[in-house]
Design a protein around this motif. Structure first.
Motif, PDB file in Angstrom:
ATOM      1  N   ALA A  84      25.532 -15.743  54.443  1.00 21.01           N
ATOM      2  CA  ALA A  84      25.109 -14.358  54.193  1.00 21.01           C
ATOM      3  C   ALA A  84      24.397 -14.236  52.851  1.00 21.01           C
ATOM      4  N   LEU A  85      24.914 -14.910  51.829  1.00 25.58           N
ATOM      5  CA  LEU A  85      24.270 -14.885  50.513  1.00 25.58           C
ATOM      6  C   LEU A  85      22.891 -15.531  50.571  1.00 25.58           C
ATOM      7  N   SER A  86      22.796 -16.626  51.297  1.00 21.43           N
ATOM      8  CA  SER A  86      21.513 -17.314  51.436  1.00 21.43           C
ATOM      9  C   SER A  86      20.482 -16.431  52.133  1.00 21.43           C
ATOM     10  N   ARG A  87      20.899 -15.750  53.195  1.00 19.02           N
ATOM     11  CA  ARG A  87      19.981 -14.870  53.928  1.00 19.02           C
ATOM     12  C   ARG A  87      19.554 -13.677  53.081  1.00 19.02           C
ATOM     13  N   ALA A  88      20.477 -13.192  52.247  1.00 19.31           N
ATOM     14  CA  ALA A  88      20.150 -12.058  51.376  1.00 19.31           C
ATOM     15  C   ALA A  88      19.385 -12.496  50.131  1.00 19.31           C
ATOM     16  N   ARG A  89      19.185 -13.802  50.003  1.00 21.24           N
ATOM     17  CA  ARG A  89      18.462 -14.375  48.857  1.00 21.24           C
ATOM     18  C   ARG A  89      19.137 -14.029  47.535  1.00 21.24           C
ATOM     19  N   ALA A 106      38.985 -10.673  51.784  1.00 23.03           N
ATOM     20  CA  ALA A 106      38.888  -9.807  52.963  1.00 23.03           C
ATOM     21  C   ALA A 106      37.845  -8.718  52.784  1.00 23.03           C
ATOM     22  N   ASP A 107      37.477  -8.416  51.528  1.00 19.87           N
ATOM     23  CA  ASP A 107      36.487  -7.373  51.264  1.00 19.87           C
ATOM     24  C   ASP A 107      35.054  -7.892  51.369  1.00 19.87           C
ATOM     25  N   ARG A 108      34.912  -9.192  51.492  1.00 23.65           N
ATOM     26  CA  ARG A 108      33.556  -9.755  51.604  1.00 23.65           C
ATOM     27  C   ARG A 108      33.133  -9.733  53.071  1.00 23.65           C
ATOM     28  N   THR A 109      32.809  -8.539  53.527  1.00 25.12           N
ATOM     29  CA  THR A 109      32.445  -8.325  54.924  1.00 25.12           C
ATOM     30  C   THR A 109      31.003  -8.744  55.178  1.00 25.12           C
ATOM     31  N   ALA A 110      30.527  -8.485  56.407  1.00 24.45           N
ATOM     32  CA  ALA A 110      29.182  -8.914  56.790  1.00 24.45           C
ATOM     33  C   ALA A 110      28.111  -8.309  55.893  1.00 24.45           C
ATOM     34  N   GLY A 111      28.333  -7.068  55.450  1.00 25.72           N
ATOM     35  CA  GLY A 111      27.317  -6.412  54.635  1.00 25.72           C
ATOM     36  C   GLY A 111      27.445  -6.670  53.148  1.00 25.72           C
ATOM     37  N   TRP A 112      28.421  -7.488  52.765  1.00 23.58           N
ATOM     38  CA  TRP A 112      28.700  -7.729  51.345  1.00 23.58           C
ATOM     39  C   TRP A 112      27.487  -8.300  50.626  1.00 23.58           C
ATOM     40  N   ALA A 113      26.880  -9.329  51.174  1.00 22.94           N
ATOM     41  CA  ALA A 113      25.728  -9.959  50.522  1.00 22.94           C
ATOM     42  C   ALA A 113      24.538  -9.005  50.467  1.00 22.94           C
ATOM     43  N   ARG A 114      24.331  -8.244  51.546  1.00 23.28           N
ATOM     44  CA  ARG A 114      23.227  -7.275  51.553  1.00 23.28           C
ATOM     45  C   ARG A 114      23.440  -6.210  50.489  1.00 23.28           C
ATOM     46  N   ASP A 115      24.694  -5.799  50.299  1.00 20.68           N
ATOM     47  CA  ASP A 115      24.997  -4.801  49.273  1.00 20.68           C
ATOM     48  C   ASP A 115      24.641  -5.325  47.883  1.00 20.68           C
ATOM     49  N   LEU A 116      24.927  -6.599  47.647  1.00 18.80           N
ATOM     50  CA  LEU A 116      24.589  -7.198  46.352  1.00 18.80           C
ATOM     51  C   LEU A 116      23.084  -7.171  46.131  1.00 18.80           C
ATOM     52  N   ALA A 117      22.332  -7.545  47.172  1.00 15.30           N
ATOM     53  CA  ALA A 117      20.878  -7.586  47.055  1.00 15.30           C
ATOM     54  C   ALA A 117      20.306  -6.188  46.845  1.00 15.30           C
ATOM     55  N   SER A 118      20.797  -5.207  47.613  1.00 15.36           N
ATOM     56  CA  SER A 118      20.270  -3.849  47.497  1.00 15.36           C
ATOM     57  C   SER A 118      20.631  -3.208  46.165  1.00 15.36           C
ATOM     58  N   ALA A 119      21.710  -3.671  45.546  1.00 18.17           N
ATOM     59  CA  ALA A 119      22.110  -3.155  44.234  1.00 18.17           C
ATOM     60  C   ALA A 119      21.296  -3.784  43.106  1.00 18.17           C
ATOM     61  N   GLY A 120      20.406  -4.701  43.454  1.00 19.63           N
ATOM     62  CA  GLY A 120      19.544  -5.309  42.447  1.00 19.63           C
ATOM     63  C   GLY A 120      20.139  -6.508  41.740  1.00 19.63           C
ATOM     64  N   ARG A 121      21.147  -7.131  42.353  1.00 16.34           N
ATOM     65  CA  ARG A 121      21.743  -8.309  41.727  1.00 16.34           C
ATOM     66  C   ARG A 121      20.810  -9.517  41.875  1.00 16.34           C
ATOM     67  N   ARG A 122      20.480 -10.125  40.773  1.00 18.15           N
ATOM     68  CA  ARG A 122      19.590 -11.294  40.817  1.00 18.15           C
ATOM     69  C   ARG A 122      20.340 -12.545  41.255  1.00 18.15           C
ATOM     70  N   ALA A 123      21.642 -12.571  40.978  1.00 17.79           N
ATOM     71  CA  ALA A 123      22.454 -13.727  41.358  1.00 17.79           C
ATOM     72  C   ALA A 123      23.917 -13.330  41.261  1.00 17.79           C
ATOM     73  N   LEU A 124      24.770 -14.166  41.852  1.00 22.71           N
ATOM     74  CA  LEU A 124      26.216 -13.934  41.838  1.00 22.71           C
ATOM     75  C   LEU A 124      26.908 -15.131  41.209  1.00 22.71           C
ATOM     76  N   ILE A 125      27.835 -14.841  40.292  1.00 23.52           N
ATOM     77  CA  ILE A 125      28.722 -15.870  39.738  1.00 23.52           C
ATOM     78  C   ILE A 125      30.119 -15.560  40.258  1.00 23.52           C
TER      79      ILE A 125
END
Length: 360
Positions: free
Chosen positions: A145-150, A113-132
Motif C-alpha cells: 500500500a505504501l509503495s502504491r501510494a508512493r 490494526a489501525d493501518r487499514t487499506a486507506g492508511w497509506a493513501r491518507d499519508l499521501a493525501s496529507a502531504g507526507r513525503r515519507a514515513l519513518i
C-alpha cells in the motif's frame, strides 16, 4: 495666475456589507450570514426578506482569501505504542535533522490494526513525503500500500523482517549484546539471564544472539527459563524479572533488552529484598535518560538513538527525492557504559540467596 482649487474625485458607491443588509432587515449579522450559507435554522419570512435585501443592495461576497501553501511536505515519524524515553530520543534526532533540512516532522501513534487499506493513501493525501516507522511490525499488504501510494519508507528497529527489501536503521545490536554479557562474565557471574522484547523483533534477536555467543564462548550454560521474551516495557520487565528471580536456580545477573525493562527488573528484585548490585547485577540497553535517573544508575549499552533518528530522516528525504541509498540497512555503533548497577558476584550474596531457596 490664480491656482484653481483641487477637485476631489467623487467617491464610488460604497460596497454593501453584511452589517448594511442586517440593519435594513432589522436582524443580526449572524442571521444574514446563515442565509448566505444556506442554513436551515432561519424562519422562511426572514429568509425571504434577507434575500430580497441582498439583491437590492447588490451585495457581493468578498473573494475568499487565498491560502498560501507554505508546507512543502513533511516526514511522519510513526510509533505503534505510547511514547517513552526511547521514543523521545528518536524524535529529538529526527526533529533536529528536519530543522537542518527545512522539513517539518509530524509524530503519530498508529497501531497495527489501525493501518487499514486507506492508511497509506491518507499519508499521501496529507502531504507526507515519507514515513519513518519505529519499532513497528508491517505486513506485506501494508508495504504494498505504501509503495502504491508512493510514500517512501524507512524503519528503525523493526519488529519483523519483511521479505520485501526495506530500508532500515539500527545499531550494532549483536555487538551490544556481546559486550553486555562479557561485562557480566568478567565480573565473575555465570548465572546470567536475558529478558528482552518480542522474539520476532530483529533487534531483540541480535541482542539475544550476542548474549548466547558470549555465554557459549565462556562455557557458561544458559539455564532453562533464563531467556524471556516480552515487550520493551517496564511492566514486562517487572513480570519476567519476577519469573526469573523465582526460578530454583535464580541468576546473579540479568541483561535486559532495554532500559525500561531493566527498571522493571530492579523493582522485582527490590520486592524480593534483593540489593542491587550486591545481590543482583543488571545491565540495560539504550542509555536513555532513565539509565541515569535509576538508583543505582544503570550500566547499559548505549545506542546512538538521536543519531539514528537523524540518519533515518535524511535517508527518508533521499528516498523521497528519488535518490538511491548506498545501503538498505545501516547499523550505528553501540557502546557499553558502566555505572553502579553491576558489581563482581558476591559469595555472601550467593549464600544468602541459596539459603532462601534462590540457588541450588
Amino acid at each position: 495666475m490664480p491656482v484653481s482649487p483641487r477637485r476631489e474625485m467623487p467617491a464610488g458607491p460604497r460596497r454593501a456589507t453584511l452589517a448594511t443588509v442586517a440593519a435594513s432587515a432589522g436582524v443580526s449579522v449572524a442571521t444574514v450570514s446563515k442565509v448566505l450559507n444556506g442554513r436551515s435554522d432561519v424562519a422562511p419570512a426572514t429568509r425571504s426578506l434577507v434575500q430580497s435585501l441582498l439583491q437590492q443592495h447588490e451585495y457581493v461576497a468578498p473573494a475568499p482569501r487565498r491560502v498560501e501553501v507554505t508546507r512543502v511536505g513533511e516526514i511522519e515519524v510513526q510509533f505503534d505504542a505510547d511514547l517513552n524515553a526511547y521514543s523521545t530520543e528518536i524524535i529529538q534526532g529526527a526533529v533536529a535533522a528536519g530543522a537542518e533540512a527545512g522539513v517539518g516532522v509530524v509524530v503519530s501513534i498508529r497501531k497495527g490494526a489501525d493501518r487499514t487499506a486507506g492508511w497509506a493513501r491518507d499519508l499521501a493525501s496529507a502531504g507526507r513525503r515519507a514515513l519513518i516507522a519505529v519499532t513497528t511490525e508491517l505486513t506485506a499488504r501494508q508495504l504494498t500500500a505504501l509503495s502504491r501510494a508512493r510514500v517512501p519508507l524507512v524503519v528503525i528497529d523493526p519488529l519483523n523482517l519483511p521479505r520485501t527489501r526495506v530500508t532500515s536503521i539500527g545499531s550494532t545490536n549483536f555487538a551490544g549484546g556481546l559486550a553486555a554479557t562479557h561485562h557480566l562474565l568478567s565480573q565473575g557471574h555465570r548465572r546470567i539471564a536475558y529478558i528482552g522484547g518480542p522474539a520476532t523483533a530483529a533487534c531483540n534477536q541480535a541482542r539475544v544472539a550476542g548474549y548466547r555467543a558470549a555465554m557459549e564462548a565462556e562455557g557458561a550454560p544458559v539455564i532453562p527459563g533464563y531467556v524471556q521474551s516480552g515487550h520493551f516495557r517496564y511492566h514486562d520487565g517487572l513480570v519476567h524479572g519476577a519469573a526469573v528471580l523465582d526460578l530454583p536456580q535464580a541468576p546473579t545477573a540479568i541483561f535486559a533488552g532495554c532500559d525500561e525493562m531493566a527498571l522493571g527488573i530492579m523493582e522485582a528484585a527490590r520486592a524480593r529484598g534483593l540489593r542491587i548490585p550486591e545481590d543482583l547485577s543488571i545491565v540495560g540497553f539504550d542509555d536513555t535518560q532513565n539509565a541515569q535517573l535509576a538508583s543505582p544508575q544503570l550500566t547499559t549499552v548505549r545506542q546512538p538513538l538521536q543519531e539514528m533518528g537523524g540518519v533515518a530522516l535524511r535517508t527518508a528525504l533521499r528516498l523521497a527525492a528519488g535518490e538511491r541509498v548506498d545501503s538498505h540497512h545501516v547499523e550505528l555503533a553501540t557502546e557499553l557504559v558502566v555505572r553502579g548497577s553491576t558489581a563482581p558476584v558476591s559469595e555472601a550474596g550467593r549464600e544468602e540467596r541459596g539459603a532462601a531457596g534462590g540457588f541450588s
